[in-house]
Write a protein that holds these residues in place. Structure first.
Motif, PDB file in Angstrom:
ATOM      1  N   ALA A   1       0.770   2.716  10.811  1.00  0.00           N
ATOM      2  CA  ALA A   1       1.197   2.640   9.415  1.00  0.00           C
ATOM      3  C   ALA A   1       2.144   1.465   9.186  1.00  0.00           C
ATOM      4  N   LEU A   2       3.088   1.247  10.118  1.00  0.00           N
ATOM      5  CA  LEU A   2       4.019   0.127   9.988  1.00  0.00           C
ATOM      6  C   LEU A   2       3.287  -1.209   9.932  1.00  0.00           C
ATOM      7  N   PHE A   3       2.281  -1.362  10.755  1.00  0.00           N
ATOM      8  CA  PHE A   3       1.564  -2.626  10.798  1.00  0.00           C
ATOM      9  C   PHE A   3       0.846  -2.917   9.483  1.00  0.00           C
ATOM     10  N   PHE A   4       0.236  -1.893   8.886  1.00  0.00           N
ATOM     11  CA  PHE A   4      -0.634  -2.126   7.737  1.00  0.00           C
ATOM     12  C   PHE A   4       0.074  -2.084   6.374  1.00  0.00           C
ATOM     13  N   VAL A   5       1.247  -1.449   6.280  1.00  0.00           N
ATOM     14  CA  VAL A   5       1.865  -1.271   4.962  1.00  0.00           C
ATOM     15  C   VAL A   5       2.154  -2.587   4.233  1.00  0.00           C
ATOM     16  N   PRO A   6       2.559  -3.686   4.905  1.00  0.00           N
ATOM     17  CA  PRO A   6       2.826  -4.917   4.135  1.00  0.00           C
ATOM     18  C   PRO A   6       1.568  -5.597   3.593  1.00  0.00           C
ATOM     19  N   TYR A   7       0.400  -5.122   4.008  1.00  0.00           N
ATOM     20  CA  TYR A   7      -0.852  -5.704   3.521  1.00  0.00           C
ATOM     21  C   TYR A   7      -1.395  -4.924   2.314  1.00  0.00           C
ATOM     22  N   SER A   8      -0.578  -4.034   1.764  1.00  0.00           N
ATOM     23  CA  SER A   8      -1.012  -3.232   0.616  1.00  0.00           C
ATOM     24  C   SER A   8      -1.378  -4.137  -0.560  1.00  0.00           C
ATOM     25  N   PRO A   9      -2.581  -4.007  -1.116  1.00  0.00           N
ATOM     26  CA  PRO A   9      -2.985  -4.867  -2.234  1.00  0.00           C
ATOM     27  C   PRO A   9      -2.511  -4.367  -3.591  1.00  0.00           C
ATOM     28  N   ALA A  10      -2.060  -3.112  -3.644  1.00  0.00           N
ATOM     29  CA  ALA A  10      -1.640  -2.534  -4.926  1.00  0.00           C
ATOM     30  C   ALA A  10      -0.524  -1.531  -4.690  1.00  0.00           C
ATOM     31  N   LEU A  11       0.183  -1.211  -5.768  1.00  0.00           N
ATOM     32  CA  LEU A  11       1.342  -0.323  -5.687  1.00  0.00           C
ATOM     33  C   LEU A  11       0.965   1.050  -5.155  1.00  0.00           C
ATOM     34  N   TRP A  12      -0.164   1.601  -5.617  1.00  0.00           N
ATOM     35  CA  TRP A  12      -0.557   2.945  -5.182  1.00  0.00           C
ATOM     36  C   TRP A  12      -0.904   2.971  -3.692  1.00  0.00           C
ATOM     37  N   VAL A  13      -1.409   1.856  -3.166  1.00  0.00           N
ATOM     38  CA  VAL A  13      -1.716   1.786  -1.730  1.00  0.00           C
ATOM     39  C   VAL A  13      -0.419   1.806  -0.920  1.00  0.00           C
ATOM     40  N   ALA A  14       0.581   1.030  -1.369  1.00  0.00           N
ATOM     41  CA  ALA A  14       1.875   1.013  -0.677  1.00  0.00           C
ATOM     42  C   ALA A  14       2.525   2.388  -0.705  1.00  0.00           C
ATOM     43  N   ALA A  15       2.444   3.065  -1.851  1.00  0.00           N
ATOM     44  CA  ALA A  15       3.009   4.417  -1.951  1.00  0.00           C
ATOM     45  C   ALA A  15       2.281   5.370  -1.012  1.00  0.00           C
ATOM     46  N   GLY A  16       0.968   5.211  -0.880  1.00  0.00           N
ATOM     47  CA  GLY A  16       0.199   6.053   0.033  1.00  0.00           C
ATOM     48  C   GLY A  16       0.570   5.802   1.478  1.00  0.00           C
ATOM     49  N   PHE A  17       0.760   4.529   1.828  1.00  0.00           N
ATOM     50  CA  PHE A  17       1.186   4.196   3.187  1.00  0.00           C
ATOM     51  C   PHE A  17       2.553   4.778   3.496  1.00  0.00           C
ATOM     52  N   LEU A  18       3.428   4.850   2.482  1.00  0.00           N
ATOM     53  CA  LEU A  18       4.747   5.451   2.704  1.00  0.00           C
ATOM     54  C   LEU A  18       4.613   6.923   3.073  1.00  0.00           C
ATOM     55  N   TRP A  19       3.664   7.629   2.453  1.00  0.00           N
ATOM     56  CA  TRP A  19       3.405   9.019   2.825  1.00  0.00           C
ATOM     57  C   TRP A  19       3.025   9.116   4.303  1.00  0.00           C
ATOM     58  N   VAL A  20       2.082   8.279   4.707  1.00  0.00           N
ATOM     59  CA  VAL A  20       1.598   8.314   6.090  1.00  0.00           C
ATOM     60  C   VAL A  20       2.714   7.935   7.058  1.00  0.00           C
ATOM     61  N   LEU A  21       3.446   6.873   6.727  1.00  0.00           N
ATOM     62  CA  LEU A  21       4.509   6.383   7.605  1.00  0.00           C
ATOM     63  C   LEU A  21       5.598   7.423   7.784  1.00  0.00           C
ATOM     64  N   ASP A  22       6.063   7.994   6.679  1.00  0.00           N
ATOM     65  CA  ASP A  22       7.171   8.938   6.798  1.00  0.00           C
ATOM     66  C   ASP A  22       6.750  10.224   7.487  1.00  0.00           C
ATOM     67  N   ALA A  23       5.541  10.695   7.215  1.00  0.00           N
ATOM     68  CA  ALA A  23       5.047  11.897   7.906  1.00  0.00           C
ATOM     69  C   ALA A  23       4.972  11.655   9.406  1.00  0.00           C
TER      70      ALA A  23
END
Length: 457
Positions: free
Chosen positions: A93-115
């Motif tokens: 999750a850490l590797f891929f989160v900065p490549y988020s193309p949109a706000l909702w993708v970044a928010a989704g990655f935050l769910w995965v990362l924090d879990a």
């Protein structure tokens, strides 16, 4: 079971995985709001985008604590299987989160990362209590805090550090800068490597009666009922610590979610530019946007570096306590109270801070952070049934995530809005909340929680 006292390096090895966990948390806490702003979020939208973090903690930590109490793997033991699973998922999750193309993708990655981080983190807390006798609990949690401080400082400075090697701070509108991408990739590598180090260098105590453990494990259990029963039978000291935790974590969630917009605007005077305010078809307007955006990205690097200082001062605080608690008792109650009040003063000082003096605010905040990561857990672990350490630590996490959920759902915006529209008001709210948390330590009266008598060798 009579637990053997451990030396410094044994405690260091069992806690070293927290270096990686804190890399994940520091990158998340220092730069997710920057990512959200780059992708177009306004400062009022940011707390709600952060709701993924506390919600996943509320759900994941009690479950992981409950399951780890009932786990025994012949090679990995009780807690280490969860370290490994969480580390692998968090690194991805850490590797891929900065490549988020949109706000909702970044928010989704935050769910995965924090879990994923939570899957690793709760068992690390329980491991200290599993491995150490009561007389070494303060020492163990303080060593853990020392490692967390190192991780916070290094990870918070990563974007600034990589920019010094020539990695660009500039990017097109809606694109995360290369400095952040490289920093998160480094964080992913460190997370996995440090957790593997603990797995390979640390053993765990097996259940005292393996046959009885297997019988209990084979019996049908009702997770919801067991969690509810444990909440209902919560020790009084745990409830009082919960009040302290509520105000403490409300303050720190406010910092993580809003420090970047507050400080880039109030201290560095380089707020995030709003794309719709510029005519991007006009070359002069586009140049003005790019200039403002680069200034915002550079000041965000500096805010991240300043935030890293609280990791450095928490490390110094933990180092002093490490030397002291290895030989002597401390009054956990008054140490925690004083540290939280100093942190509150640090937040309040941000109203008059300059780029040169901002570091002193975070030095004071570091004393609070160092104490938050050690003293409540030391007090709690001396007040609960060791057989339920995992689930109790998971339930205790509720007092961490509930205030963050309240803050994310509008608590920060509402309370800071009472003081005015300026983003810096959120830091004032954080300061007041932390001072209240410090004073709430006066509620703690359990002598065993306040200070534990050192056992004789």
């Amino acid at each position: 079971m009579k637990k053997q006292k451990l030396g410094f390096w044994e405690i260091w090895n069992m806690s070293f995985g927290f270096l990686g966990i804190q890399f994940g948390f520091a990158l998340q806490g220092g730069f997710m709001s920057r990512i959200f702003q780059t992708l177009g979020a306004s400062k009022d939208e940011i707390p709600l985008l952060w709701i993924a973090a506390p919600l996943t903690g509320l759900i994941v930590q009690p479950i992981v604590g409950y399951l780890s109490d009932k786990t025994w793997h012949p090679k990995l033991g009780r807690r280490r299987p969860y370290f490994l699973i969480g580390a692998i998922l968090s690194s991805l999750a850490l590797f891929f989160v900065p490549y988020s193309p949109a706000l909702w993708v970044a928010a989704g990655f935050l769910w995965v990362l924090d879990a994923s981080i939570n899957v690793s983190m709760e068992p690390f807390r329980a491991l200290v209590a599993d491995k150490l006798p009561n007389s070494q609990r303060s020492y163990g949690f303080v060593v853990q805090t020392l490692i967390i401080g190192i991780g916070t400082w290094i990870a918070s400075n990563l974007p600034w550090m990589v920019s010094q090697f020539g990695v660009s701070d500039s990017a097109d509108s809606g694109v995360i800068t290369d400095t952040v991408k490289v920093a998160f990739a480094i964080g992913a590598f460190v997370f996995l490597l440090s957790v593997l180090y603990t797995i390979f260098t640390t053993s765990e105590y097996p259940p005292e009666d393996m046959e009885e453990f297997e019988r209990e494990k084979a019996q049908k259990s009702n997770f919801i009922k067991d969690i509810t029963n444990n909440i209902g039978s919560m020790p009084t000291t745990m409830k009082k610590l919960g009040v302290i935790q509520f105000f403490s974590w409300f303050a720190f969630f406010t910092m993580w979610s809003l420090a970047n917009p507050a400080l880039t605007e109030h201290v560095f005077h380089t707020p995030a530019p709003i794309e719709t305010a510029f005519d991007m078809a006009d070359s002069a307007q586009k140049l003005a946007f790019d200039t403002a955006n680069t200034a915002f990205q550079k000041s965000s690097n500096l805010v991240g570096s300043a935030m890293g200082i609280y990791g450095l001062s928490s490390m110094a605080f933990a180092l002093l306590l490490t030397f002291y608690t290895s030989k002597r008792r401390i009054n956990r109650k008054f140490v925690h109270m004083g540290s939280l009040i100093l942190g509150g003063i640090g937040f309040l000082m941000m109203n008059i801070a300059t780029p040169e003096t901002l570091k002193y605010c975070f030095i004071l905040i570091g004393f609070a952070w160092g104490s938050i990561l050690s003293m409540p857990y030391a007090m709690l672990s001396s007040s609960v049934d060791p057989k339920k350490m995992g689930v109790i630590m998971g339930i205790f996490n509720m007092f961490i995530v509930i205030p963050q959920i309240i803050a994310a759902l509008g608590g920060i915006n509402f309370i800071s809005g009472l003081l005015g529209e300026e983003a810096i008001n959120a830091m004032t709210v954080a300061g007041i909340s932390l001072v209240i948390a410090g004073l709430c330590n006066l509620l703690i009266t359990n002598k065993n929680a306040i200070t534990y008598q050192i056992e004789e060798n």
